[in-house]
Structure formats: structure tokens, C-alpha cells
Scaffold this motif. Structure first.
Motif, mmCIF file in Angstrom:
data_model
loop_
_atom_site.group_PDB
_atom_site.id
_atom_site.type_symbol
_atom_site.label_atom_id
_atom_site.label_comp_id
_atom_site.label_asym_id
_atom_site.label_seq_id
_atom_site.Cartn_x
_atom_site.Cartn_y
_atom_site.Cartn_z
ATOM 1 N N GLN A 130 51.665 28.546 22.632
ATOM 2 C CA GLN A 130 53.123 28.589 22.521
ATOM 3 C C GLN A 130 53.628 30.035 22.465
ATOM 4 O OE1 GLN A 130 54.779 25.761 19.511
ATOM 5 N NE2 GLN A 130 52.648 25.101 19.306
ATOM 6 N N LEU A 131 52.947 30.878 21.695
ATOM 7 C CA LEU A 131 53.360 32.268 21.578
ATOM 8 C C LEU A 131 53.249 32.999 22.909
ATOM 9 C CD1 LEU A 131 51.671 33.182 18.151
ATOM 10 C CD2 LEU A 131 54.080 32.695 18.586
ATOM 11 N N VAL A 132 52.175 32.727 23.647
ATOM 12 C CA VAL A 132 51.996 33.365 24.952
ATOM 13 C C VAL A 132 53.101 32.943 25.910
ATOM 14 C CG1 VAL A 132 50.510 33.463 26.981
ATOM 15 C CG2 VAL A 132 49.519 33.692 24.701
ATOM 16 N N LEU A 133 53.425 31.647 25.908
ATOM 17 C CA LEU A 133 54.475 31.167 26.805
ATOM 18 C C LEU A 133 55.836 31.756 26.451
ATOM 19 C CD1 LEU A 133 53.497 27.395 27.212
ATOM 20 C CD2 LEU A 133 53.292 29.226 28.901
ATOM 21 N N VAL A 134 56.153 31.786 25.160
ATOM 22 C CA VAL A 134 57.434 32.362 24.740
ATOM 23 C C VAL A 134 57.512 33.840 25.116
ATOM 24 C CG1 VAL A 134 58.837 32.960 22.717
ATOM 25 C CG2 VAL A 134 57.816 30.693 22.893
ATOM 26 N N TRP A 135 56.378 34.538 25.029
ATOM 27 C CA TRP A 135 56.353 35.954 25.396
ATOM 28 C C TRP A 135 56.369 36.155 26.904
ATOM 29 C CZ3 TRP A 135 52.649 38.667 28.211
ATOM 30 C CH2 TRP A 135 52.793 40.056 28.225
ATOM 31 N N ALA A 136 55.694 35.295 27.659
ATOM 32 C CA ALA A 136 55.486 35.540 29.085
ATOM 33 C C ALA A 136 56.654 35.084 29.955
ATOM 34 C CB ALA A 136 54.205 34.841 29.546
ATOM 35 N N VAL A 137 57.318 33.994 29.572
ATOM 36 C CA VAL A 137 58.355 33.432 30.441
ATOM 37 C C VAL A 137 59.467 34.435 30.734
ATOM 38 C CG1 VAL A 137 60.173 31.677 30.594
ATOM 39 C CG2 VAL A 137 57.869 31.035 29.897
ATOM 40 N N PRO A 138 59.975 35.199 29.744
ATOM 41 C CA PRO A 138 61.027 36.167 30.073
ATOM 42 C C PRO A 138 60.582 37.240 31.057
ATOM 43 C CG PRO A 138 60.944 35.775 27.712
ATOM 44 C CD PRO A 138 59.725 35.142 28.299
ATOM 45 N N ARG A 139 59.297 37.395 31.219
ATOM 46 C CA ARG A 139 58.779 38.423 32.123
ATOM 47 C C ARG A 139 58.386 37.848 33.481
ATOM 48 N NH1 ARG A 139 58.127 39.416 27.018
ATOM 49 N NH2 ARG A 139 58.160 41.554 26.200
ATOM 50 N N SER A 140 58.745 36.590 33.717
ATOM 51 C CA SER A 140 58.406 35.946 34.986
ATOM 52 C C SER A 140 59.683 35.644 35.760
ATOM 53 C CB SER A 140 57.639 34.654 34.715
ATOM 54 O OG SER A 140 58.515 33.674 34.179
ATOM 55 N N PRO A 141 59.555 35.324 37.059
ATOM 56 C CA PRO A 141 60.745 34.979 37.858
ATOM 57 C C PRO A 141 61.479 33.750 37.329
ATOM 58 C CG PRO A 141 58.870 35.469 39.275
ATOM 59 C CD PRO A 141 58.346 35.407 37.890
ATOM 60 N N LEU A 142 60.802 32.924 36.547
ATOM 61 C CA LEU A 142 61.452 31.729 36.004
ATOM 62 C C LEU A 142 62.431 32.063 34.890
ATOM 63 C CD1 LEU A 142 58.319 29.392 35.739
ATOM 64 C CD2 LEU A 142 60.080 29.374 37.519
ATOM 65 N N PHE A 143 62.404 33.303 34.436
ATOM 66 C CA PHE A 143 63.203 33.674 33.269
ATOM 67 C C PHE A 143 64.694 33.466 33.511
ATOM 68 C CE2 PHE A 143 65.566 37.074 30.983
ATOM 69 C CZ PHE A 143 65.419 36.563 29.719
ATOM 70 N N VAL A 144 65.160 33.735 34.741
ATOM 71 C CA VAL A 144 66.597 33.659 35.014
ATOM 72 C C VAL A 144 67.119 32.252 34.760
ATOM 73 C CG1 VAL A 144 68.384 33.927 36.751
ATOM 74 C CG2 VAL A 144 66.473 35.542 36.675
ATOM 75 N N ASP A 145 66.452 31.235 35.349
ATOM 76 C CA ASP A 145 66.904 29.855 35.152
ATOM 77 C C ASP A 145 66.703 29.398 33.709
ATOM 78 O OD1 ASP A 145 67.591 29.721 37.805
ATOM 79 O OD2 ASP A 145 65.639 28.903 38.418
ATOM 80 N N ALA A 146 65.555 29.740 33.130
ATOM 81 C CA ALA A 146 65.279 29.316 31.758
ATOM 82 C C ALA A 146 66.262 29.970 30.790
ATOM 83 C CB ALA A 146 63.842 29.673 31.378
ATOM 84 N N TYR A 147 66.560 31.255 31.013
ATOM 85 C CA TYR A 147 67.479 31.930 30.101
ATOM 86 C C TYR A 147 68.895 31.376 30.227
ATOM 87 C CZ TYR A 147 70.095 35.501 27.688
ATOM 88 O OH TYR A 147 70.937 36.146 26.825
ATOM 89 N N SER A 148 69.266 30.981 31.439
ATOM 90 C CA SER A 148 70.592 30.390 31.616
ATOM 91 C C SER A 148 70.739 29.133 30.776
ATOM 92 C CB SER A 148 70.826 30.065 33.099
ATOM 93 O OG SER A 148 70.807 31.240 33.874
ATOM 94 N N TRP A 149 69.660 28.334 30.721
ATOM 95 C CA TRP A 149 69.726 27.116 29.901
ATOM 96 C C TRP A 149 69.795 27.480 28.423
ATOM 97 C CZ3 TRP A 149 66.304 25.024 26.237
ATOM 98 C CH2 TRP A 149 66.627 23.725 25.806
ATOM 99 N N VAL A 150 68.970 28.440 27.995
ATOM 100 C CA VAL A 150 68.996 28.853 26.597
ATOM 101 C C VAL A 150 70.354 29.457 26.243
ATOM 102 C CG1 VAL A 150 68.002 30.476 24.931
ATOM 103 C CG2 VAL A 150 66.500 29.180 26.453
ATOM 104 N N GLN A 151 70.913 30.237 27.182
ATOM 105 C CA GLN A 151 72.184 30.895 26.918
ATOM 106 C C GLN A 151 73.318 29.889 26.718
ATOM 107 O OE1 GLN A 151 72.094 34.174 26.605
ATOM 108 N NE2 GLN A 151 74.232 34.288 25.950
ATOM 109 N N SER A 152 73.160 28.702 27.312
ATOM 110 C CA SER A 152 74.201 27.680 27.165
ATOM 111 C C SER A 152 74.322 27.203 25.716
ATOM 112 C CB SER A 152 73.907 26.500 28.085
ATOM 113 O OG SER A 152 72.724 25.828 27.682
ATOM 114 N N TRP A 153 73.290 27.494 24.922
ATOM 115 C CA TRP A 153 73.321 27.127 23.502
ATOM 116 C C TRP A 153 73.556 28.372 22.647
ATOM 117 C CZ3 TRP A 153 73.505 22.056 23.112
ATOM 118 C CH2 TRP A 153 72.847 21.272 24.050
ATOM 119 N N GLN A 154 74.354 29.280 23.153
ATOM 120 C CA GLN A 154 74.564 30.562 22.474
ATOM 121 C C GLN A 154 74.901 30.360 20.994
ATOM 122 O OE1 GLN A 154 74.331 33.831 23.763
ATOM 123 N NE2 GLN A 154 74.443 34.222 21.580
ATOM 124 N N LEU A 155 74.322 31.223 20.177
ATOM 125 C CA LEU A 155 74.601 31.170 18.746
ATOM 126 C C LEU A 155 76.085 31.388 18.469
ATOM 127 C CD1 LEU A 155 71.612 33.254 17.388
ATOM 128 C CD2 LEU A 155 71.975 30.822 17.065
#
Length: 408
Positions: A130-155
Motif C-alpha cells: 500500500q505504501l509503495v502504491l501511494v508513493w508511486a502513483v503520483p509519479r506515474s502517468p496515471l497520476f493525472v486521472d487519479a488526482y482528479s478523482w482525489v481532488q474532487s473530495w477536496q478538504l
């Protein structure tokens, strides 16, 4: 409510109160002694891991590891208090708040292993993945789509609060932990306390020292759970739920002056096991313990061993104690023990209708006990007192059983 449950609920509530009152003061404490507190946290976590290994408490060890990992990620991966979360920092906080409750549920349902045994390594490996995935995903091309979904739940504004998925995860985890709470809920209640403390840490992540305070209190709660669990193992009889022989000896060691001790034995207990099986024998022991637990007159019940039980009264009024013991004897003798006819039970409703009225009925048994009562004499050792009570018990059996005899 059982004593073990109460013994952990009180520290749990205390930890929550300490967190609520301590968060406003943590900024000053961190400024003055932040490094020392982190060292204390690391040392406490290491000590708890060692104790969990020694006492075969894998869940406690895994929870300690989870608390340390969560704090380390918050301490070194999140910005300083007052700085808005964005990019990788917000990504990290989102997944920490979402995954931690689910990991607690996973630890709850994993088999109990020693923390560092081969069987227990599956969860640390999964945590590392889990830690590796959380660390690695932002550094991959998938980060843009994944971050957009996370950003939709902005604090919420200012960085406080938790995203909705984290609320849902924490609520679901709390509900699962409370479902079918075991008879000895020490570890599970500690897990619930850690879940609440960590959720508060995420909620107040922007406050200086909140994650550190939550981690310290979480480890303290886990240590209390470890101590309570081992106290239960050492002093409480697992089958009957009443204090065992070690608790009795400890109790007598601290008694002084005049008191009354009663030795009790189930009549013809071997025949219950031989005729009806050991399961029924266990039911007999539980039945007797449940009745002895209701003893009045300031008495306390213990399981001495096998089919023998002991009652200890602080009173030196032999007449009053004997009357209370005789009341117990009678309540046990009239209490029905139903032995279910398991072999003849129908497999389904249709078979049940066909067999209705033709199945042998469940058996109803009655248990009797014999008692020997002895009043402690001035200066008498507890071992000699127990021998005199045991002789009185033997006399009760010789005189026909199901009776109370006083020692000379």
C-alpha cells in the motif's frame, strides 16, 4: 458489563479527553520538546512490539506498527501546520485517512500470530505494498486521472476536516469492529479507540502536534489492552469467566484477620462427562459458576480447579455465611440444565414437520454440590485453612452429598 470491558472503556474515554484537551497545547509542547516526544513515541512503539512478540499478541503488534507508520507518514510527508495541503501532500493525507480504518478491520479479522512469525508477515507485506502504491502513483502517468478523482473530495477550507470517503471508511470500520463484540473485547475495544484517535488526528492534521499526540495515546491504549489481556489470562478462568486459582491465592495472600473460606465440589461430576460427554460437563461448570457468581454476603467465587470451586467471605459470622452457602446450594440444585438432543435434530423445516412429536425430548438434568465451610483462626495460614475446609467438604460427601458442613 464485564470488568474487562469496563477496564478498557475507561482508559479509552480518558485518551479521547486527553486528546481533546491536549491538542490546543501541543504547539507549545512540540516547540519545547518535540524531538524528545518523537523519541519517546519510537521507544514506546518498539517496547510494545517486543511485548506483543513475547506475549503472542500479534494484533497488538500490528496495531502498534500501523500507528508508527501512520505517524511517520504524517510527520515527514505532510507540510508544516498552517500550510495548505496540495499536490502529493493532499494525496497522501487522503489515502492515509481512507486506508487506515480498513487496515484496522483487516488486523481485527486476521488470525492471531506472533508479530514477527512467518504467518504474521502477510499483513506487513500488504502494508508495504500500500505504501509503495501511494508513493508511486503520483509519479506515474496515471497520476493525472487519479488526482482528479482525489481532488474532487477536496478538504474543507483551511485544511481541516476529512474527505467524505474517509468518513465512510472510518464509520464502516467502527461498525464492523463493534459487530459481534467478543466476550473478552479488550483488543477490539483498543482497536476502536485507536481508530477514533487516528480519525481525530487526520481531522486536526493542520494543528501542530495533533498526529504526535494521537500516536502517543494510541500506543498507551494498546499497552493497556495488552496488560488487561494478560491479566485475564493469568487470573480469570477461560471456561467459566470467574477468577481462577491464581486469583484465589493472590486474594488470600492479602487477607488478614478473620474471614471465612468455603470449598465446594460438584457431586458425581465424572458421571456427567462419562454419560453425556465433555460438552455437557463444560455446561455444568458454566452453570455452577453462573450461580456462584451471584453469591451474597460479601462473598467472592473462584474456580479452584476441575470441578472444585472456592468461596471467600470477608465476614467471620459463621452462621450468616453458612446460611448464604446453603441458599446457593439450593439454587444450584433446583436449576434445570437442558441437554439438547443434537443428533435427532431435523435437517430442514420439512423434515421437522414430519418428525414432530416423534423425536425424543431434550433431557433436563439437575446438578448438586457439596460445601465445606471453615472460619480462619487467629494466625492460621491460608493453606491450613483450605485443608480444614476441604476436610469439611469431604465430610459433606460422606454424609450424602448436596449439603453444607462446617469445619472444626
Amino acid at each position: 458489563m464485564s470488568l474487562a470491558r469496563l477496564m478498557l472503556i475507561l482508559p479509552l474515554l480518558l485518551c479521547l479527553i486527553l486528546f481533546a484537551t491536549g491538542v490546543p497545547r501541543m504547539a507549545g509542547w512540540v516547540a519545547d520538546s518535540g524531538t524528545l516526544l518523537v523519541v519517546v513515541l519510537g521507544a514506546g512503539g518498539a517496547l510494545l512490539l517486543v511485548l506483543a512478540q513475547v506475549f503472542n499478541q500479534g494484533r497488538i503488534g500490528h496495531m502498534a506498527l500501523l500507528v508508527l507508520a501512520s505517524f511517520a507518514l504524517q510527520h515527514y510527508g505532510l507540510p508544516a501546520p498552517g500550510v495548505a495541503y496540495s499536490g502529493p501532500a493532499y494525496w497522501l493525507l487522503f489515502w492515509l485517512a481512507l486506508l487506515l480504518p480498513l487496515n484496522i478491520v483487516l488486523i481485527r479479522w486476521l488470525p492471531e500470530y506472533r508479530p514477527w512469525s512467518v504467518g504474521a508477515l502477510s499483513w506487513p507485506v500488504l502494508l508495504l505494498v500500500q505504501l509503495v502504491l501511494v508513493w508511486a502513483v503520483p509519479r506515474s502517468p496515471l497520476f493525472v486521472d487519479a488526482y482528479s478523482w482525489v481532488q474532487s473530495w477536496q478538504l474543507q477550507a483551511g485544511g481541516g476536516g476529512l474527505p467524505l470517503p474517509a468518513w465512510m471508511s472510518a464509520t464502516l470500520a467502527a461498525g464492523i469492529l463493534l459487530t459481534r463484540l467478543p466476550r473478552q473485547p479488550d483488543t477490539v475495544l483498543a482497536m476502536l479507540g485507536v481508530l477514533l484517535l487516528q480519525a481525530l488526528a487526520f481531522y486536526f492534521a493542520a494543528s501542530a502536534g495533533a498526529p504526535l499526540l494521537a500516536a502517543l495515546l494510541s500506543l498507551l491504549l494498546l499497552l493497556v489492552a495488552l496488560l488487561i489481556h494478560n491479566h485475564q489470562l493469568a487470573f480469570v478462568d477461560e471456561l467459566t469467566g470467574i477468577p481462577g486459582r491464581r486469583a484465589l491465592l493472590n486474594d488470600l495472600r492479602h487477607r488478614h484477620g478473620r474471614y471465612t473460606l468455603v470449598m465446594a465440589d460438584i457431586d458425581h461430576f465424572k458421571s456427567f462427562n462419562d454419560t453425556h460427554g465433555h460438552d455437557v460437563g463444560d455446561d455444568v461448570l458454566r452453570l455452577v459458576a453462573s450461580q456462584l457468581r451471584l453469591v451474597g454476603g460479601g462473598g467472592k467465587a473462584f474456580r479452584y480447579g476441575g470441578e472444585e470451586f472456592t468461596l471467600v467471605f470477608g465476614s467471620d459470622d459463621l452462621k450468616e455465611v453458612t446460611a448464604e452457602v446453603d441458599r446457593l446450594r439450593e439454587s444450584i440444585a433446583v436449576y434445570p440444565l437442558v441437554v439438547r438432543n443434537k443428533a435427532g435434530r431435523p435437517a430442514d423445516n420439512r423434515s421437522g414437520k414430519q418428525q414432530r412429536g416423534r423425536q425424543p425430548k431434550d433431557k433436563v438434568l439437575h446438578v448438586t454440590m457439596s460445601f465445606g465451610v471453615a472460619l480462619r483462626q487467629p494466625g492460621e495460614e491460608s493453606e491450613m485453612l483450605m485443608k480444614r475446609a476441604d476436610k469439611a467438604l469431604y465430610k459433606a460427601k460422606q454424609n450424602g452429598r448436596n449439603r453444607v458442613e462446617r469445619a472444626r
